[in-house]
Design a protein around this motif. Sequence first.
Motif, PDB file in Angstrom:
ATOM      1  N   PRO A 108       0.821  -1.211   0.000  1.00 14.88           N
ATOM      2  CA  PRO A 108       0.000   0.000   0.000  1.00 14.88           C
ATOM      3  C   PRO A 108       0.856   1.263   0.000  1.00 14.88           C
ATOM      4  CG  PRO A 108       0.016  -0.994   2.178  1.00 14.88           C
ATOM      5  CD  PRO A 108       0.714  -1.951   1.263  1.00 14.88           C
ATOM      6  N   ALA A 109       0.356   2.296  -0.690  1.00 16.15           N
ATOM      7  CA  ALA A 109       1.049   3.581  -0.710  1.00 16.15           C
ATOM      8  C   ALA A 109       0.549   4.442   0.446  1.00 16.15           C
ATOM      9  CB  ALA A 109       0.804   4.288  -2.041  1.00 16.15           C
ATOM     10  N   ALA A 110       1.441   5.171   1.063  1.00 15.02           N
ATOM     11  CA  ALA A 110       1.061   6.043   2.172  1.00 15.02           C
ATOM     12  C   ALA A 110       0.321   7.266   1.644  1.00 15.02           C
ATOM     13  CB  ALA A 110       2.311   6.475   2.930  1.00 15.02           C
ATOM     14  N   SER A 111      -0.786   7.627   2.284  1.00 20.25           N
ATOM     15  CA  SER A 111      -1.575   8.798   1.898  1.00 20.25           C
ATOM     16  C   SER A 111      -1.913   9.593   3.156  1.00 20.25           C
ATOM     17  CB  SER A 111      -2.857   8.369   1.174  1.00 20.25           C
ATOM     18  OG  SER A 111      -2.566   7.629   0.010  1.00 20.25           O
ATOM     19  N   PRO A 112      -0.968  10.379   3.656  1.00 22.14           N
ATOM     20  CA  PRO A 112      -1.211  11.124   4.898  1.00 22.14           C
ATOM     21  C   PRO A 112      -2.417  12.050   4.770  1.00 22.14           C
ATOM     22  CG  PRO A 112       1.106  11.199   4.277  1.00 22.14           C
ATOM     23  CD  PRO A 112       0.370  10.614   3.115  1.00 22.14           C
ATOM     24  N   GLY A 113      -3.274  12.032   5.787  1.00 23.60           N
ATOM     25  CA  GLY A 113      -4.416  12.940   5.812  1.00 23.60           C
ATOM     26  C   GLY A 113      -5.617  12.467   5.040  1.00 23.60           C
ATOM     27  N   THR A 114      -5.535  11.305   4.386  1.00 21.88           N
ATOM     28  CA  THR A 114      -6.672  10.785   3.645  1.00 21.88           C
ATOM     29  C   THR A 114      -7.150   9.495   4.296  1.00 21.88           C
ATOM     30  OG1 THR A 114      -5.307   9.500   2.110  1.00 21.88           O
ATOM     31  CG2 THR A 114      -5.814  11.776   1.491  1.00 21.88           C
ATOM     32  N   TYR A 115      -8.443   9.236   4.156  1.00 26.75           N
ATOM     33  CA  TYR A 115      -9.050   8.064   4.781  1.00 26.75           C
ATOM     34  C   TYR A 115      -9.949   7.374   3.762  1.00 26.75           C
ATOM     35  CZ  TYR A 115      -7.447  10.427   8.973  1.00 26.75           C
ATOM     36  OH  TYR A 115      -6.671  11.057   9.911  1.00 26.75           O
ATOM     37  N   GLN A 116      -9.705   6.100   3.537  1.00 26.47           N
ATOM     38  CA  GLN A 116     -10.509   5.322   2.604  1.00 26.47           C
ATOM     39  C   GLN A 116     -11.201   4.199   3.376  1.00 26.47           C
ATOM     40  OE1 GLN A 116      -8.696   2.835  -0.646  1.00 26.47           O
ATOM     41  NE2 GLN A 116      -9.599   4.406  -1.961  1.00 26.47           N
ATOM     42  N   ARG A 117     -12.502   4.091   3.208  1.00 23.39           N
ATOM     43  CA  ARG A 117     -13.295   3.104   3.946  1.00 23.39           C
ATOM     44  C   ARG A 117     -13.981   2.176   2.957  1.00 23.39           C
ATOM     45  NH1 ARG A 117     -18.823   3.224   6.422  1.00 23.39           N
ATOM     46  NH2 ARG A 117     -18.746   2.200   8.467  1.00 23.39           N
ATOM     47  N   PHE A 118     -14.036   0.897   3.291  1.00 27.31           N
ATOM     48  CA  PHE A 118     -14.703  -0.094   2.450  1.00 27.31           C
ATOM     49  C   PHE A 118     -15.885  -0.659   3.235  1.00 27.31           C
ATOM     50  CE2 PHE A 118     -15.407  -4.185   0.403  1.00 27.31           C
ATOM     51  CZ  PHE A 118     -15.247  -3.863  -0.950  1.00 27.31           C
ATOM     52  N   GLY A 119     -17.084  -0.549   2.679  1.00 26.63           N
ATOM     53  CA  GLY A 119     -18.275  -0.992   3.387  1.00 26.63           C
ATOM     54  C   GLY A 119     -19.115  -1.957   2.575  1.00 26.63           C
ATOM     55  N   ALA A 190     -14.072  17.304   2.627  1.00 31.57           N
ATOM     56  CA  ALA A 190     -14.246  18.189   3.780  1.00 31.57           C
ATOM     57  C   ALA A 190     -15.090  17.529   4.861  1.00 31.57           C
ATOM     58  CB  ALA A 190     -14.884  19.502   3.345  1.00 31.57           C
ATOM     59  N   ALA A 191     -14.970  16.209   5.000  1.00 32.33           N
ATOM     60  CA  ALA A 191     -15.729  15.505   6.032  1.00 32.33           C
ATOM     61  C   ALA A 191     -15.186  15.863   7.408  1.00 32.33           C
ATOM     62  CB  ALA A 191     -15.651  14.001   5.804  1.00 32.33           C
ATOM     63  N   VAL A 192     -16.027  15.674   8.418  1.00 32.62           N
ATOM     64  CA  VAL A 192     -15.625  15.931   9.789  1.00 32.62           C
ATOM     65  C   VAL A 192     -15.707  14.621  10.563  1.00 32.62           C
ATOM     66  CG1 VAL A 192     -16.113  17.192  11.918  1.00 32.62           C
ATOM     67  CG2 VAL A 192     -16.427  18.301   9.694  1.00 32.62           C
ATOM     68  N   GLY A 193     -14.629  14.238  11.212  1.00 40.08           N
ATOM     69  CA  GLY A 193     -14.575  12.994  11.957  1.00 40.08           C
ATOM     70  C   GLY A 193     -15.369  13.051  13.237  1.00 40.08           C
ATOM     71  N   PRO A 194     -15.486  11.916  13.941  1.00 39.84           N
ATOM     72  CA  PRO A 194     -16.313  11.835  15.150  1.00 39.84           C
ATOM     73  C   PRO A 194     -15.860  12.762  16.275  1.00 39.84           C
ATOM     74  CG  PRO A 194     -14.958   9.878  14.892  1.00 39.84           C
ATOM     75  CD  PRO A 194     -14.864  10.628  13.616  1.00 39.84           C
ATOM     76  N   GLU A 195     -14.606  13.206  16.245  1.00 38.53           N
ATOM     77  CA  GLU A 195     -14.112  14.124  17.266  1.00 38.53           C
ATOM     78  C   GLU A 195     -13.957  15.539  16.724  1.00 38.53           C
ATOM     79  OE1 GLU A 195     -10.581  12.450  18.870  1.00 38.53           O
ATOM     80  OE2 GLU A 195     -11.592  10.718  19.752  1.00 38.53           O
ATOM     81  N   GLY A 196     -14.631  15.828  15.618  1.00 40.01           N
ATOM     82  CA  GLY A 196     -14.587  17.160  15.044  1.00 40.01           C
ATOM     83  C   GLY A 196     -13.340  17.456  14.240  1.00 40.01           C
ATOM     84  N   VAL A 197     -12.573  16.419  13.905  1.00 42.05           N
ATOM     85  CA  VAL A 197     -11.336  16.591  13.146  1.00 42.05           C
ATOM     86  C   VAL A 197     -11.635  16.488  11.646  1.00 42.05           C
ATOM     87  CG1 VAL A 197      -9.021  15.686  12.728  1.00 42.05           C
ATOM     88  CG2 VAL A 197     -10.005  15.620  15.032  1.00 42.05           C
ATOM     89  N   PRO A 198     -11.246  17.487  10.838  1.00 43.60           N
ATOM     90  CA  PRO A 198     -11.477  17.408   9.391  1.00 43.60           C
ATOM     91  C   PRO A 198     -10.722  16.234   8.782  1.00 43.60           C
ATOM     92  CG  PRO A 198     -10.894  19.633  10.062  1.00 43.60           C
ATOM     93  CD  PRO A 198     -10.618  18.740  11.236  1.00 43.60           C
ATOM     94  N   MET A 199     -11.315  15.606   7.776  1.00 39.78           N
ATOM     95  CA  MET A 199     -10.650  14.499   7.100  1.00 39.78           C
ATOM     96  C   MET A 199     -11.091  14.443   5.641  1.00 39.78           C
ATOM     97  SD  MET A 199     -12.737  11.131   8.484  1.00 39.78           S
ATOM     98  CE  MET A 199     -12.024  11.253  10.105  1.00 39.78           C
ATOM     99  N   ASP A 200     -10.162  14.021   4.801  1.00 37.09           N
ATOM    100  CA  ASP A 200     -10.434  13.805   3.376  1.00 37.09           C
ATOM    101  C   ASP A 200     -10.928  12.367   3.247  1.00 37.09           C
ATOM    102  OD1 ASP A 200     -10.467  13.543   0.640  1.00 37.09           O
ATOM    103  OD2 ASP A 200      -8.480  14.411   0.325  1.00 37.09           O
ATOM    104  N   TRP A 201     -12.240  12.193   3.100  1.00 35.68           N
ATOM    105  CA  TRP A 201     -12.905  10.905   3.290  1.00 35.68           C
ATOM    106  C   TRP A 201     -13.348  10.305   1.956  1.00 35.68           C
ATOM    107  CZ3 TRP A 201     -13.542   7.762   7.369  1.00 35.68           C
ATOM    108  CH2 TRP A 201     -14.594   6.836   7.361  1.00 35.68           C
ATOM    109  N   HIS A 202     -13.001   9.047   1.731  1.00 31.20           N
ATOM    110  CA  HIS A 202     -13.418   8.331   0.523  1.00 31.20           C
ATOM    111  C   HIS A 202     -13.983   6.983   0.932  1.00 31.20           C
ATOM    112  CE1 HIS A 202     -12.259   6.108  -3.437  1.00 31.20           C
ATOM    113  NE2 HIS A 202     -13.455   6.644  -3.544  1.00 31.20           N
ATOM    114  N   VAL A 203     -15.256   6.740   0.615  1.00 28.95           N
ATOM    115  CA  VAL A 203     -15.884   5.473   0.968  1.00 28.95           C
ATOM    116  C   VAL A 203     -16.254   4.722  -0.304  1.00 28.95           C
ATOM    117  CG1 VAL A 203     -18.167   6.560   1.178  1.00 28.95           C
ATOM    118  CG2 VAL A 203     -17.743   4.350   2.260  1.00 28.95           C
ATOM    119  N   ILE A 204     -15.949   3.425  -0.305  1.00 31.31           N
ATOM    120  CA  ILE A 204     -16.332   2.521  -1.405  1.00 31.31           C
ATOM    121  C   ILE A 204     -17.277   1.495  -0.815  1.00 31.31           C
ATOM    122  CG2 ILE A 204     -15.501   0.806  -3.061  1.00 31.31           C
ATOM    123  CD1 ILE A 204     -12.831   2.333  -3.112  1.00 31.31           C
TER     124      ILE A 204
END
Length: 261
Positions: A108-119, A190-204
Amino acid sequence: MKSRQVCAYGLARDDAGRTLLTGANVLPGGVVAHAEDPAGAVRRFVAEQTGLPVTVAGPYAVSTHLSADGLTHTDRIVFRVTPAGGELPAGATWAEVDGLPLPASPAPAASPGTYQRFGAYGLATDPAGRVLMTLIAPGYPGAGHWHLPGGGTDFGETPEEALARELVEETSQHGRIGDLLSVNHNHNPAAVGPEGVPMDWHVIRVLFRVFIDMPTEAEVTEAAGGSTIEAAWFDPAEVTRLPLSRVAREAVAETAGDVIS
């Protein structure tokens, strides 16, 4: 450190039943980039690795792969693709193969500050034709909308395992997982995480047909956490009048002539 990624592959077969393979004798494909549509990734990979432009017909299969050291979890989506002409480069070939020749998961390639979720989610019905839905709780994206049961997969968990678990947690139902219906994705930079922290969010998300053969009263269990506040059964006509999440709305539209009428 454990890591996760999503890979997408293209499955093309000719009139003789042969399968399109890269020079490494595997299906063309690779890691889905952050914010990338998995179907678009497949078109890109097939063109780069076999020289053929393709159209994507739909999802064929989904699976989970763990690296030999158990540290990398890869969700793998195989799409059915149709070549639209072109010439094969040296190495790529049409060959008779058994099964799906998928490569080992790349690092896997490192992607600091980005979050990818698989559901994994389910369009679930009972023998009477009722549809199972969940209500998104206040404070979560889509709050107040009815959604499909399901959620993110845990590390090492297959999509089918995750969906079966989420069905119990969110609705108290035990389901029989059926066919893979569709794959979709959403990118929110521009998603906001559960603790109010901004995150670059990608869900598949992968969507399965689900059959609840022995339905009971739909109830949310404590294990579901705070994202689901209610679960309920609805007649098909009622579903179309509910305030639906985008995922649920698209699933209903895609299956209007089959499951939902």
